[in-house]
Design a protein around this motif. Structure first.
Motif, PDB file in Angstrom:
ATOM      1  N   ARG A 137      80.287  34.833   8.083  1.00 39.12           N
ATOM      2  CA  ARG A 137      79.542  33.813   7.313  1.00 39.12           C
ATOM      3  C   ARG A 137      79.609  32.495   7.903  1.00 39.12           C
ATOM      4  O   ARG A 137      78.511  31.865   8.093  1.00 39.12           O
ATOM      5  N   SER A 138      80.568  32.368   8.919  1.00 38.21           N
ATOM      6  CA  SER A 138      80.586  31.205   9.733  1.00 38.21           C
ATOM      7  C   SER A 138      79.418  31.297  10.811  1.00 38.21           C
ATOM      8  O   SER A 138      78.880  30.407  11.285  1.00 38.21           O
ATOM      9  N   ALA A 141      76.316  30.769   9.245  1.00 37.06           N
ATOM     10  CA  ALA A 141      75.904  29.188   9.099  1.00 37.06           C
ATOM     11  C   ALA A 141      75.640  28.336  10.286  1.00 37.06           C
ATOM     12  O   ALA A 141      74.726  27.866  10.416  1.00 37.06           O
ATOM     13  N   GLU A 151      70.099  29.517   5.690  1.00 35.03           N
ATOM     14  CA  GLU A 151      71.153  30.422   5.875  1.00 35.03           C
ATOM     15  C   GLU A 151      70.643  31.883   5.537  1.00 35.03           C
ATOM     16  O   GLU A 151      70.920  32.905   6.319  1.00 35.03           O
TER      17      GLU A 151
END
Length: 486
Positions: A137-138, A141, A151
């Motif tokens: 997820r990082s 992003a 995103e």
């Protein structure tokens, strides 16, 4: 300069549905989200432009006056110099494709590094996700920030890059050398869902030659047909699974507007859309200021709310939709999928029901091996000439590169004009919308038919562009020089 506004057609349907998604696509739904109808800019309705004649084009106002010192360019020099500009555009497009190739390499490398750098399954104290999902997820992003995109879009690009680099070597190579665009490559990625790895090589080999010579929108239709043949699950099974996902959704939009969406079986949705289109067309006239897209929306709203339009239209009106059925499928000896006009493959059971019981559907029987048309059912409301029906089935849309105006709303053009000896035969006729009909007859564009419905357009610059028929039909050559034996 004044801008001529064009209508925007509905976005393409979801090519698979949640029920048919493989593990990769399930993961995408989980953390990449659903893109805001990615690719909708491909679907440009040329209807408004097609309704403009040359005089209206000449009436476009320019903010800057013509240069009084300009010297007219001789025709031969004009063609040569504009050809150089077109070549520069083509070269730039190839470099853009190569840049997308390199971007996919970089993004796939970032994903691979991230996957190796974390240990999946290890929970983080106080966090909802484990270490692996936190890292992914990082990454999503940061890619979104780096590319200045949402995103959701970043998640889609991450998945597409991984697919291209790791599972689609032929598509990836074609993207790198500029043979296809990124939109074509994205279509290949979308259409391989639920295909096993052993089927991917054959799928790529079958679709990529068409990707190099057609627009992304038409290539999507080709890829869907090939996917249907390569798919390990039967279309009946996939339809049964996806039918449980049918829905109606209300989606708020800005400025007091909203979207009302239906997810339904293709036969129902296709017939409903054809009905509101026919009603909208019947309302057009010299006093009607609304565009066809606006009329469609108003008609659909009034039918849902009142059952008929404000003008009283709608009662007893049923749209006509073409369904092409292999003859053995219709007889029940085979389950080869049929083709629903404007959509693509549908299951055999639905096709047999439509061909046998629904009088508002035009049944087209095809040979099980050659795909040649064996017979065309009769429409009780209108019986067009056999040749016209043949051309509508073959062409599908206006035959200019990238034009999506339906054949039934276009004009039939003699490739070689009758005044120059052109015959009224299938290999000298094709559908052109009004705008492209004028383009052929009143500009320097030239058109010839190659074989089996393939058209070759030659621009004034000398560049040649090929367009393929929607339904390739092999037909014997017609000898117009030999007199008939009677």
């Amino acid at each position: 300069m004044k801008i001529i506004e064009s209508e925007e057609s509905p976005p393409p349907d979801d090519p698979g549905g949640r029920g048919a998604a493989a593990a990769d696509w399930t993961a995408m739904d989980g953390w990449a989200g659903s893109d805001e109808r990615a690719g909708t800019d491909d679907w440009v309705d040329v209807q408004v432009l097609a309704d403009y004649d040359l005089q209206r084009w000449a009436d476009i106002e320019h903010d800057e006056p013509a240069d009084p010192d300009a010297i007219p360019v001789p025709p031969d020099r004009f063609a040569t110099e504009r050809a150089a500009h077109i070549d520069a555009i083509i070269d730039t497009e190839r470099r853009l494709a190569a840049a997308h190739h390199d971007r996919a390499v970089a993004i796939a490398a970032a994903q691979e590094f991230t996957e190796r750098a974390v240990l999946p399954g290890i929970p983080i104290t106080g966090a909802q996700w484990d270490g692996y999902e936190v890292a992914m997820r990082s990454l999503r992003a940061e890619v979104a920030c780096a590319l200045r995109i949402p995103e959701v879009s970043a998640g889609r690009i991450l998945l597409e890059s991984s697919m291209l680099v790791n599972r689609l070597p032929q598509t990836f190579a074609a993207l790198g050398d500029g043979t296809i665009s990124y939109k074509h490559a994205r279509t290949v990625v979308e259409e391989i869902r639920a295909l096993p790895d052993e089927a991917l090589e054959d799928f790529e080999a079958a679709v990529l030659p068409r990707a190099a010579r057609t627009t992304p929108v038409r290539f999507r239709a080709v890829a869907r047909q090939v996917r249907e043949r390569k798919h390990p699950w039967s279309i009946e099974k996939r339809r049964e699974i996806c039918l449980s996902d049918r829905s109606a959704r209300f989606r708020p939009r800005h400025d007091g507007m909203a979207m009302l969406e239906f997810y339904q079986s293709a036969d129902w949705a296709g017939a409903a859309y054809a009905r509101i289109t026919d009603l909208a067309i019947s309302m057009q006239g010299s006093d009607e200021t609304r565009t066809l897209t606006q009329l469609r929306s108003d008609v659909a709203s009034e039918l849902l709310l009142r059952g008929v339009t404000a003008e009283g239209l709608g009662t007893g009106i049923v749209a006509t939709v073409h369904v092409t059925v292999p003859v053995f499928t219709l007889m029940g000896h085979d389950d080869e999928p049929a083709m629903l006009d404007g959509y693509g493959p549908i299951d055999a059971e639905t096709a047999r029901r439509l061909a046998g019981t629904a009088t508002s559907w035009l049944r087209i029987l095809t040979h099980p091996e050659t795909g040649a048309v064996l017979s065309v059912g009769q429409n009780p409301e209108q019986v067009p000439a056999d040749l016209k029906r043949f051309l509508q089935i073959r062409d599908g849309t206006c035959r200019f590169m990238g034009c999506g105006r339906p054949a039934r709303l276009s004009e039939i053009d003699h490739t070689l004009d009758r005044q120059f000896g052109g015959q009224m035969t299938h290999d000298n006729l094709s559908h052109l919308c009004k705008m492209h009909h004028l383009l052929k007859h009143q500009t320097g564009w030239q058109l010839v038919q190659v074989k089996d419905g393939v058209l070759a357009w030659t621009a004034p610059t000398g560049h040649v562009y090929y367009t393929d028929p929607a339904t390739p039909i092999q037909t014997p050559a017609i000898d117009t020089d030999t007199p008939p034996p009677f």
